[in-house]
Design a protein around this motif. Structure first.
Motif, PDB file in Angstrom:
ATOM      1  N   TYR A  53      76.066  49.021  19.812  1.00  0.00           N
ATOM      2  CA  TYR A  53      76.296  50.160  20.693  1.00  0.00           C
ATOM      3  C   TYR A  53      75.047  51.029  20.761  1.00  0.00           C
ATOM      4  O   TYR A  53      74.482  51.415  19.745  1.00  0.00           O
ATOM      5  CB  TYR A  53      77.479  51.000  20.194  1.00  0.00           C
ATOM      6  CG  TYR A  53      77.677  52.232  21.042  1.00  0.00           C
ATOM      7  CD1 TYR A  53      78.288  52.145  22.279  1.00  0.00           C
ATOM      8  CD2 TYR A  53      77.217  53.469  20.620  1.00  0.00           C
ATOM      9  CE1 TYR A  53      78.447  53.248  23.066  1.00  0.00           C
ATOM     10  CE2 TYR A  53      77.369  54.586  21.407  1.00  0.00           C
ATOM     11  CZ  TYR A  53      77.994  54.471  22.631  1.00  0.00           C
ATOM     12  OH  TYR A  53      78.144  55.577  23.418  1.00  0.00           O
ATOM     13  N   ARG A  98      90.512  59.908  26.232  1.00  0.00           N
ATOM     14  CA  ARG A  98      90.174  59.011  25.122  1.00  0.00           C
ATOM     15  C   ARG A  98      89.187  57.922  25.568  1.00  0.00           C
ATOM     16  O   ARG A  98      88.270  57.572  24.839  1.00  0.00           O
ATOM     17  CB  ARG A  98      91.438  58.387  24.538  1.00  0.00           C
ATOM     18  CG  ARG A  98      92.270  59.379  23.751  1.00  0.00           C
ATOM     19  CD  ARG A  98      93.641  58.778  23.451  1.00  0.00           C
ATOM     20  NE  ARG A  98      94.453  59.625  22.649  1.00  0.00           N
ATOM     21  CZ  ARG A  98      94.573  59.532  21.326  1.00  0.00           C
ATOM     22  NH1 ARG A  98      93.926  58.603  20.667  1.00  0.00           N
ATOM     23  NH2 ARG A  98      95.348  60.349  20.657  1.00  0.00           N
ATOM     24  N   GLU A  99      89.384  57.385  26.765  1.00  0.00           N
ATOM     25  CA  GLU A  99      88.446  56.377  27.274  1.00  0.00           C
ATOM     26  C   GLU A  99      87.068  56.988  27.508  1.00  0.00           C
ATOM     27  O   GLU A  99      86.053  56.345  27.250  1.00  0.00           O
ATOM     28  CB  GLU A  99      88.978  55.757  28.564  1.00  0.00           C
ATOM     29  CG  GLU A  99      90.056  54.732  28.336  1.00  0.00           C
ATOM     30  CD  GLU A  99      90.528  54.087  29.630  1.00  0.00           C
ATOM     31  OE1 GLU A  99      89.960  54.389  30.713  1.00  0.00           O
ATOM     32  OE2 GLU A  99      91.466  53.286  29.569  1.00  0.00           O
ATOM     33  N   ASN A 102      85.377  57.263  24.245  1.00  0.00           N
ATOM     34  CA  ASN A 102      84.975  55.931  23.809  1.00  0.00           C
ATOM     35  C   ASN A 102      83.713  55.468  24.531  1.00  0.00           C
ATOM     36  O   ASN A 102      82.781  54.971  23.903  1.00  0.00           O
ATOM     37  CB  ASN A 102      86.118  54.951  24.038  1.00  0.00           C
ATOM     38  CG  ASN A 102      85.786  53.553  23.586  1.00  0.00           C
ATOM     39  OD1 ASN A 102      85.667  52.646  24.390  1.00  0.00           O
ATOM     40  ND2 ASN A 102      85.610  53.363  22.288  1.00  0.00           N
ATOM     41  N   GLU A 103      83.680  55.628  25.840  1.00  0.00           N
ATOM     42  CA  GLU A 103      82.503  55.195  26.595  1.00  0.00           C
ATOM     43  C   GLU A 103      81.285  56.060  26.307  1.00  0.00           C
ATOM     44  O   GLU A 103      80.168  55.571  26.261  1.00  0.00           O
ATOM     45  CB  GLU A 103      82.802  55.215  28.097  1.00  0.00           C
ATOM     46  CG  GLU A 103      83.609  54.029  28.553  1.00  0.00           C
ATOM     47  CD  GLU A 103      83.656  53.932  30.059  1.00  0.00           C
ATOM     48  OE1 GLU A 103      82.580  53.879  30.694  1.00  0.00           O
ATOM     49  OE2 GLU A 103      84.769  53.927  30.595  1.00  0.00           O
ATOM     50  N   GLY A 106      81.119  55.846  21.834  1.00  0.00           N
ATOM     51  CA  GLY A 106      81.397  54.638  21.069  1.00  0.00           C
ATOM     52  C   GLY A 106      82.531  54.805  20.078  1.00  0.00           C
ATOM     53  O   GLY A 106      82.945  53.846  19.442  1.00  0.00           O
ATOM     54  N   LEU A 107      83.060  56.010  19.941  1.00  0.00           N
ATOM     55  CA  LEU A 107      84.192  56.258  19.045  1.00  0.00           C
ATOM     56  C   LEU A 107      85.433  55.603  19.628  1.00  0.00           C
ATOM     57  O   LEU A 107      85.716  55.758  20.820  1.00  0.00           O
ATOM     58  CB  LEU A 107      84.422  57.769  18.895  1.00  0.00           C
ATOM     59  CG  LEU A 107      85.593  58.195  18.026  1.00  0.00           C
ATOM     60  CD1 LEU A 107      85.307  57.855  16.559  1.00  0.00           C
ATOM     61  CD2 LEU A 107      85.836  59.681  18.170  1.00  0.00           C
ATOM     62  N   GLU A 108      86.163  54.884  18.836  1.00  0.00           N
ATOM     63  CA  GLU A 108      87.335  54.143  19.320  1.00  0.00           C
ATOM     64  C   GLU A 108      88.534  55.067  19.501  1.00  0.00           C
ATOM     65  O   GLU A 108      89.626  54.831  18.973  1.00  0.00           O
ATOM     66  CB  GLU A 108      87.651  53.010  18.362  1.00  0.00           C
ATOM     67  CG  GLU A 108      86.543  51.980  18.282  1.00  0.00           C
ATOM     68  CD  GLU A 108      86.802  50.941  17.212  1.00  0.00           C
ATOM     69  OE1 GLU A 108      87.589  51.206  16.287  1.00  0.00           O
ATOM     70  OE2 GLU A 108      86.202  49.872  17.306  1.00  0.00           O
ATOM     71  N   ALA A 109      88.356  56.116  20.267  1.00  0.00           N
ATOM     72  CA  ALA A 109      89.399  57.125  20.470  1.00  0.00           C
ATOM     73  C   ALA A 109      90.683  56.574  21.079  1.00  0.00           C
ATOM     74  O   ALA A 109      91.761  57.060  20.741  1.00  0.00           O
ATOM     75  CB  ALA A 109      88.855  58.271  21.315  1.00  0.00           C
TER      76      ALA A 109
END
Length: 162
Positions: A53, A98-99, A102-103, A106-109
């Motif tokens: 990432y 949340r997306e 994430n985008e 890089g956190l997998e929210a």
């Protein structure tokens, strides 16, 4: 008849008792080994050749913010025109925010619960939006919170995310 002064040899234990003792010792050793394996810190696995990432550039971030702000506006418009009920709108806003996180970082929210996000020390705007607007509307009984306020919170997250 033997005399009372005769000595008797000590009683010999059967081989089954020795196997039982060895088995118990092996089980105790296995328990300690499992305890060690299950409580050690997890390490992330990086596959060879897998993409790593890298944070997006400023131009990409501006475009990303614009796309998600448009998506938030679309959800709010659908709610105001009664194409979505409040619960659906808040669920969609939660997914969008949340997306975006994430985008952006890089956190997998999208797959982390609120407690996981708090433990990771994420931006308070995200925690506040999830705690005050999305979780009560999605998981609690009763009427959902007005998605217009959830949309404002989502915009705050998208605009202020570091």
């Amino acid at each position: 008849m033997p005399a009372s002064d005769d000595l008797y040899p000590p009683v010999q234990y059967g081989w089954i008792w020795m196997l039982l003792a060895i088995g118990i010792l092996l089980l105790i050793g296995l328990a300690f080994w499992m305890l060690f394996l299950l409580t050690r810190p997890k390490h992330s696995i990086t596959l060879h050749g897998a993409p790593v990432y890298t944070p997006p550039t400023a131009d990409v971030l501006t475009q990303l913010r614009g796309e998600y702000l448009t998506g938030i506006q679309r959800v709010e418009d659908a709610y105001r025109s009664r194409h979505m009920n409040p619960k659906q709108a808040n669920l969609e806003l939660s997914r969008l925010v949340r997306e975006f996180v994430n985008e952006y970082s890089g956190l997998e929210a999208p797959v982390l619960a609120l407690d996981d996000l708090v433990a990771r020390g994420v931006d308070p705007a995200l925690i506040d939006a999830i705690r005050r607007h999305y979780y009560p509307s999605i998981f609690q009984r009763g009427p959902a919170i007005d998605p217009v306020y959830g949309a404002e919170a989502a915009r705050r997250v998208v605009n202020t995310w570091h």
